[in-house]
Design a protein around this motif. Structure first.
Motif, PDB file in Angstrom:
ATOM      1  N   GLY A 133      23.419  36.814   9.124  1.00 21.60           N
ATOM      2  CA  GLY A 133      22.264  36.185   8.511  1.00 21.60           C
ATOM      3  C   GLY A 133      22.328  34.680   8.722  1.00 21.60           C
ATOM      4  O   GLY A 133      22.797  34.192   9.739  1.00 21.60           O
ATOM      5  N   ASP A 138      18.167  31.916   2.575  1.00 24.22           N
ATOM      6  CA  ASP A 138      18.247  31.599   1.150  1.00 24.22           C
ATOM      7  C   ASP A 138      17.546  30.298   0.785  1.00 24.22           C
ATOM      8  O   ASP A 138      16.965  30.180  -0.286  1.00 24.22           O
ATOM      9  CB  ASP A 138      19.716  31.484   0.718  1.00 24.22           C
ATOM     10  N   LYS A 151      15.782  35.905   8.520  1.00 25.57           N
ATOM     11  CA  LYS A 151      17.124  35.969   7.957  1.00 25.57           C
ATOM     12  C   LYS A 151      17.103  36.426   6.494  1.00 25.57           C
ATOM     13  O   LYS A 151      18.076  37.011   6.014  1.00 25.57           O
ATOM     14  CB  LYS A 151      17.823  34.612   8.100  1.00 25.57           C
ATOM     15  N   LYS A 155      19.250  39.674   5.009  1.00 25.38           N
ATOM     16  CA  LYS A 155      19.971  39.709   3.734  1.00 25.38           C
ATOM     17  C   LYS A 155      19.543  40.910   2.900  1.00 25.38           C
ATOM     18  O   LYS A 155      20.388  41.681   2.408  1.00 25.38           O
ATOM     19  CB  LYS A 155      19.727  38.421   2.951  1.00 25.38           C
ATOM     20  N   SER A 158      20.555  44.287   4.422  1.00 24.54           N
ATOM     21  CA  SER A 158      21.985  44.543   4.214  1.00 24.54           C
ATOM     22  C   SER A 158      22.241  45.097   2.822  1.00 24.54           C
ATOM     23  O   SER A 158      22.988  46.083   2.658  1.00 24.54           O
ATOM     24  CB  SER A 158      22.788  43.247   4.404  1.00 24.54           C
ATOM     25  N   ASN A 174      26.941  40.870   4.988  1.00 21.74           N
ATOM     26  CA  ASN A 174      26.045  39.883   5.578  1.00 21.74           C
ATOM     27  C   ASN A 174      26.742  38.526   5.577  1.00 21.74           C
ATOM     28  O   ASN A 174      27.153  38.036   4.524  1.00 21.74           O
ATOM     29  CB  ASN A 174      24.734  39.802   4.788  1.00 21.74           C
ATOM     30  N   GLU A 176      26.437  34.546   6.296  1.00 20.54           N
ATOM     31  CA  GLU A 176      25.355  33.563   6.284  1.00 20.54           C
ATOM     32  C   GLU A 176      25.896  32.170   6.592  1.00 20.54           C
ATOM     33  O   GLU A 176      26.269  31.420   5.687  1.00 20.54           O
ATOM     34  CB  GLU A 176      24.668  33.572   4.920  1.00 20.54           C
ATOM     35  N   ARG A 230      28.093  39.828   0.767  1.00 24.18           N
ATOM     36  CA  ARG A 230      27.544  38.698   1.517  1.00 24.18           C
ATOM     37  C   ARG A 230      28.448  37.499   1.326  1.00 24.18           C
ATOM     38  O   ARG A 230      29.110  37.355   0.290  1.00 24.18           O
ATOM     39  CB  ARG A 230      26.106  38.360   1.082  1.00 24.18           C
ATOM     40  N   GLU A 232      28.452  33.214   2.150  1.00 24.58           N
ATOM     41  CA  GLU A 232      27.717  32.034   2.604  1.00 24.58           C
ATOM     42  C   GLU A 232      28.725  30.944   2.960  1.00 24.58           C
ATOM     43  O   GLU A 232      29.630  30.655   2.177  1.00 24.58           O
ATOM     44  CB  GLU A 232      26.805  31.558   1.476  1.00 24.58           C
TER      45      GLU A 232
END
Length: 249
Positions: A133, A138, A151, A155, A158, A174, A176, A230, A232
């Protein structure tokens, strides 16, 4: 572990392929650019298999997967890395062809190959899908329009796959990334303008493709009962900071 990586001819995909091979896994590398794939396969050796096709072409994707030799068919890890951003113009000034290409690659291509690979994972009751992602899914920013929307889809797709796969041993994650240099991402986004691409990373300690590859491999090698939903990742130099407010003149 048998791994299939899309968009593996450069950037995150190539870095991930190299690291997985170093760690003793077998890797199928896929991308559109056959010469680059062949060069990477030659570098990585017998545990690497190259498969050239355009992931935005559903029939080409299906045919390519069906052409895999039997010993390369039972995929344990799918890394959905293929994707791109095109343009940074405001929505009202954007090129519709760019929008459609981002949707075709970042959404349709990812969905097609996932749909092809996932049933085998479920049947074997093992496997892992790691999607690439972006923080753009976001945090909105001017010019992010369709890229950010694709993207955001990745997210949510997923997370919904996770919901569908409860009760199986198949995992979904995922990844990011934020600002990441040393790849072709911005050059593609700026339609080959090297000056604009270089300016974006000037005097910034950005993430590298190897940083993202290490994260992908770390996620993949967690114990079987652990799922990273996920993650980030930003360079220290970047942060989600405030909302733009336009003052009256």
């Amino acid at each position: 572990m048998l791994v299939l990586i899309t968009g593996a001819s450069a950037g995150f995909g190539a870095a991930t392929a190299r690291l997985l091979i170093q760690r003793g896994h077998r890797v199928i590398i896929t991308a559109r650019r056959q010469q680059r794939l062949h060069a990477l396969q030659q570098e990585l050796g017998a545990n690497c298999f190259a498969l050239a096709f355009d992931i935005s072409d559903e029939q080409a994707t299906s045919s390519a997967l069906q052409s895999l030799p039997p010993e390369w068919q039972q995929i344990d890890l799918l890394v959905n890395n293929a994707g791109l951003a095109l343009g940074i113009d405001a929505a009202q000034n954007s090129n519709l062809a760019d929008w459609k290409q981002m949707i075709a690659t970042n959404i349709s291509g990812l969905v097609s190959i996932t749909h092809a690979v996932l049933p085998g994972m479920v049947a074997r009751n093992r496997g892992h899908i790691i999607n690439l992602g972006s923080i753009a899914g976001d945090y909105p920013y001017p010019g992010g329009n369709v890229y950010g929307a694709t993207k955001a889809f990745v997210k949510q797709f997923s997370l919904n796959l996770r919901a569908d796969l409860v009760g199986t041993a198949v995992r979904v994650s995922n990844v990011e990334p934020g600002l990441c240099g040393g790849t072709e991402f911005s050059k593609v986004r700026f339609h080959g303008d090297d000056t604009k691409a270089a300016a974006l990373y000037s005097n910034v300690d950005y993430l590298s493709a190897e940083d993202i590859a290490e994260t992908i491999v770390w996620i993949a090698e967690r114990p079987a009962h652990v799922n990273i939903n996920r993650i980030e990742i930003m360079p220290v130099a970047q942060a989600p900071a405030g909302l733009t407010v336009k003052k009256k003149v």
